[in-house]
Design a protein around this motif. Sequence first.
Motif, short mmCIF file in Angstrom:
data_model
loop_
_atom_site.label_atom_id
_atom_site.label_comp_id
_atom_site.label_asym_id
_atom_site.label_seq_id
_atom_site.Cartn_x
_atom_site.Cartn_y
_atom_site.Cartn_z
N UNK A 243 0.82 -1.18 0.00
CA UNK A 243 0.00 0.00 0.00
C UNK A 243 0.87 1.25 0.00
N UNK A 244 0.22 2.43 0.06
CA UNK A 244 0.98 3.68 0.01
C UNK A 244 0.14 4.79 0.60
N UNK A 245 0.48 6.02 0.29
CA UNK A 245 -0.29 7.16 0.75
C UNK A 245 -1.55 7.38 -0.07
N UNK A 246 -1.79 6.52 -1.05
CA UNK A 246 -2.97 6.65 -1.90
C UNK A 246 -3.75 5.33 -1.91
N UNK A 247 -5.08 5.39 -1.88
CA UNK A 247 -5.89 4.17 -1.96
C UNK A 247 -5.86 3.60 -3.38
N UNK A 248 -6.23 2.34 -3.49
CA UNK A 248 -6.25 1.68 -4.80
C UNK A 248 -7.60 1.79 -5.49
N UNK A 249 -8.64 2.11 -4.73
CA UNK A 249 -9.99 2.13 -5.28
C UNK A 249 -10.68 3.45 -4.97
N UNK A 250 -11.85 3.63 -5.58
CA UNK A 250 -12.64 4.83 -5.34
C UNK A 250 -12.15 6.03 -6.13
N UNK A 251 -12.68 7.20 -5.79
CA UNK A 251 -12.35 8.42 -6.53
C UNK A 251 -10.87 8.75 -6.43
N UNK A 252 -10.29 8.58 -5.25
CA UNK A 252 -8.86 8.85 -5.09
C UNK A 252 -8.01 7.78 -5.78
N UNK A 253 -8.49 6.54 -5.77
CA UNK A 253 -7.74 5.46 -6.40
C UNK A 253 -7.62 5.62 -7.90
N UNK A 254 -8.65 6.23 -8.51
CA UNK A 254 -8.65 6.40 -9.97
C UNK A 254 -8.18 7.78 -10.40
N UNK A 255 -7.90 8.66 -9.45
CA UNK A 255 -7.54 10.03 -9.81
C UNK A 255 -6.20 10.08 -10.53
N UNK A 256 -6.07 10.93 -11.57
CA UNK A 256 -4.81 11.00 -12.34
C UNK A 256 -3.61 11.44 -11.50
N UNK A 257 -3.83 12.23 -10.41
CA UNK A 257 -2.71 12.66 -9.57
C UNK A 257 -2.36 11.66 -8.48
N UNK A 258 -3.03 10.53 -8.45
CA UNK A 258 -2.61 9.42 -7.58
C UNK A 258 -1.25 8.96 -8.11
N UNK A 259 -0.20 9.10 -7.30
CA UNK A 259 1.15 8.81 -7.78
C UNK A 259 1.33 7.38 -8.25
N UNK A 260 0.47 6.48 -7.79
CA UNK A 260 0.55 5.09 -8.27
C UNK A 260 0.09 4.98 -9.71
N UNK A 261 -0.64 5.98 -10.20
CA UNK A 261 -1.15 5.94 -11.58
C UNK A 261 -0.27 6.70 -12.56
N UNK A 262 0.60 7.58 -12.05
CA UNK A 262 1.38 8.44 -12.94
C UNK A 262 2.27 7.67 -13.91
N UNK A 263 2.91 6.60 -13.41
CA UNK A 263 3.84 5.86 -14.27
C UNK A 263 3.13 5.21 -15.44
#
Length: 281
Positions: A243-263
């Motif tokens: 895990x990290x400072x960002x959730x994997x699901x929901x609005x935050x999980x899918x948000x483009x600024x979620x650092x897990x999604x940037x790569x």
Amino acid sequence: MSNSSIPDAPVFRPSKEEWNDDPLLYIQSIRKRCQGYGICKIIPPKGWEPPFSMDVAKNLPTRLQRIDRLGAHARANGEDEELQSSMEVEAPEDEKHSTNPTAAIPEAKVKKRVFRRVPKCSKCSSTIDQDKMIACSECKRTSHMYCLSPPLMQRPDGPWTCRVCVEYKKQSFGFGNGNQYTLNGYQARGDRFKKAWFSVKEGQHADSVPRSMVERTFWNIVQKGKPFVEVEYGSELDVTELGSGFPKEGAYGEHPWNLNNLARAQNSVLRHLDDIAGITI
């Protein structure tokens, strides 16, 4: 250079509209304003606060790092500058002239001396046996082949790297494995180390040590290369497991600024790589 003379990195506050758009496009728009600093700070719009989503019960792997060796390469270059000196070479006889100030103009020229740079051996500081010296391909320091430990019996066919630079590369790319800790256990380990290092009084918290003092101590060790300091640090953690400072699901999980999604963003070159801890995951 003091900390007060270093300019602060730029800070950016995107609007809600910019924040909900492609983050790489926003980063590209501010690139020219911050690339000279090597870093910048981007603050989300007010109210954007993803919940901390790390599993604090799981063990985190750590790596070992010698703080006193981090500046080995820079110190090698510094020593090289000190060891490179000039040697006087007297001009030929026909270029020598009288230093008598009352002499005729053709004879009034002062004695000429020619100076040229002559490398010294980084081990013995001698300039003799130039044909038996070898230069490191990384830091450019010169040494007699017979002054090295162990001595170099013959000149290698290709580039040669000194032991200081070899050690530097090991420290940069070959960290050993440390112990495993839970997140709270890792913080407790760090607090114990800080209290012992800075002689924190009984009953005082580790946070009583000013951050500026910690930073000064760190850079002092890096620059001087002593004393021996080995630390355990958390790096290359697999966020898909921990895990990290960002959730994997929901609005935050899918948000483009979620650092897990940037790569894996559409315009990111990293999306062409496999899963690599610390880089793409």
